[in-house]
Design an enzyme around this catalytic site. Structure first.
Site: not given
Ligand code: PBG
Length: 331
Positions: A201, A255
């Site tokens: 991520k 992601k």
């Molecule tokens: C939180 C989380 C995030 C997303 C999914 N879970 C945001 C972040 O890490 O700030 C993002 C998903 C999206 O942008 O569609 N842990």
């Protein structure tokens, strides 16, 4: 190996007719490749538009019956539930994450009770929907502390499993959390609850609309660069995934999606495990606004999803999931 020579070989020959293009199509997209995220809101009979995500809403739990019915009708195998926690229930420790009557717990129970095992339920493990500072973990001197955070995440994962969650998805990027969560779930006999690790991520600029949707945007003063990955890095993704596999991850997520197709392919080629892609909120909103403003046409959505299949993804979390599944099935 590529062999052949013009004019004996004319690649346009097989592209001439639709039937022929279909015959040689290398990848395809089906509703079973998709996961639909749902944003939750407190209250009754509520459907609240999310400004930064045209066409996407926050729903109160009583609307889940109708939504999940549709999702099953469109043959989408899993939903991902995300709570928009009221500010008054947030604190700096994210205490609400461990409340068995919080939004996401109630939603998991509701869906499990009504739909049994006819739909998969996935839920994030991370503290950001519950903290006043908007970070995924506990803060000490403005730094997210790892091991103390993992201790809370284990409990959050167990609680969500007890509520009936099928797939626990740690999205926090703490080190060692997959192993700790797996052990803790097993110790409590939740052997069959799956772990989908957000292993790769990135600290991305494409999460903005999501943070708006779950209400963490205003609270987050800085960025998440001291725990999420640097978008300049690729080999590091293999180390993240290797660790998570050893710790017990059943599936891994990359992601965001579109800017990281190289990473999806690399992870898939190296580990041959199920790799999922998350087409995140920023990707969704850019494409959706482009379509709404007639800059691009609607087929761009299929194109944006098919590339994940080409790269080797097993499934895709996408806010387009319902629209596209409908299109695939009924067009
Ligand atoms: C939180 C989380 C995030 C997303 C999914 N879970 C945001 C972040 O890490 O700030 C993002 C998903 C999206 O942008 O569609 N842990």
């Amino acid at each position: 190996m590529i062999i052949g020579k013009f004019p004996n070989l004319r690649l346009r020959r097989t592209r001439k007719y639709n039937w022929s293009r279909k015959l040689i199509q290398e990848n395809s997209l089906s509703p079973s490749d998709l996961i639909y995220p749902i944003f939750l809101l407190e209250g009754k009979n509520k459907k609240q538009p999310i400004k930064s995500m045209p066409g996407i809403y926050r729903h109160s739990i009583d609307q889940l019956g109708m939504i999940v019915n549709n999702i099953i009708k469109y043959k989408i195998p899993m939903v991902a539930l995300f709570p928009s926690t009221p500010n008054k229930k947030k604190d700096k420790f994210g205490t609400e994450a461990l409340n068995e009557d919080n939004l996401v717990c109630k939603a998991i129970r509701y869906v499990k009770k009504r739909f049994k095992n006819n739909i998969g339920i996935m839920s994030d493990v991370a503290l950001d929907p519950y903290t006043t500072h908007g970070h995924d973990g506990l803060l000490k001197n403005n730094y997210v502390i790892n091991d103390e955070t993992v201790d809370v995440l284990m409990k959050q994962a167990l609680l969500q499993s007890q509520m009936g969650c099928d797939v626990i998805a740690p999205s926090d990027m703490m080190d060692g959390r997959v192993g700790k969560i797996r052990k803790y779930l097993d110790k409590n006999k939740y052997y069959d609850v799956q772990i989908l690790s957000y292993a790769v991520k990135y600290a991305s600029n494409f999460y903005g609309p999501f943070r708006d949707a779950v209400g963490s945007k205003k609270s987050l003063k800085s960025n998440k660069k001291n725990y999420q990955m640097d978008f300049a890095n690729s080999n590091e993704s293999l180390r993240e995934v290797a660790l998570d596999i050893k710790e017990g991850a059943d599936m891994v997520m990359v992601k965001p999606g579109l800017p990281y197709l190289d990473v999806i392919q690399k992870v898939k080629n190296n580990f041959k495990i199920p790799v999922l892609a998350y087409q995140v909120s920023g990707e969704y909103s850019l494409i959706k606004n482009g379509i709404n403003n007639k800059l691009i046409n609607e087929e761009a959505i299929i194109e944006s999803l098919m590339c994940f299949k080409r790269a080797g993804a097993s499934a895709i979390v996408s806010y387009f999931a319902i629209d596209i599944a409908k299109k695939i099935l009924f067009n």
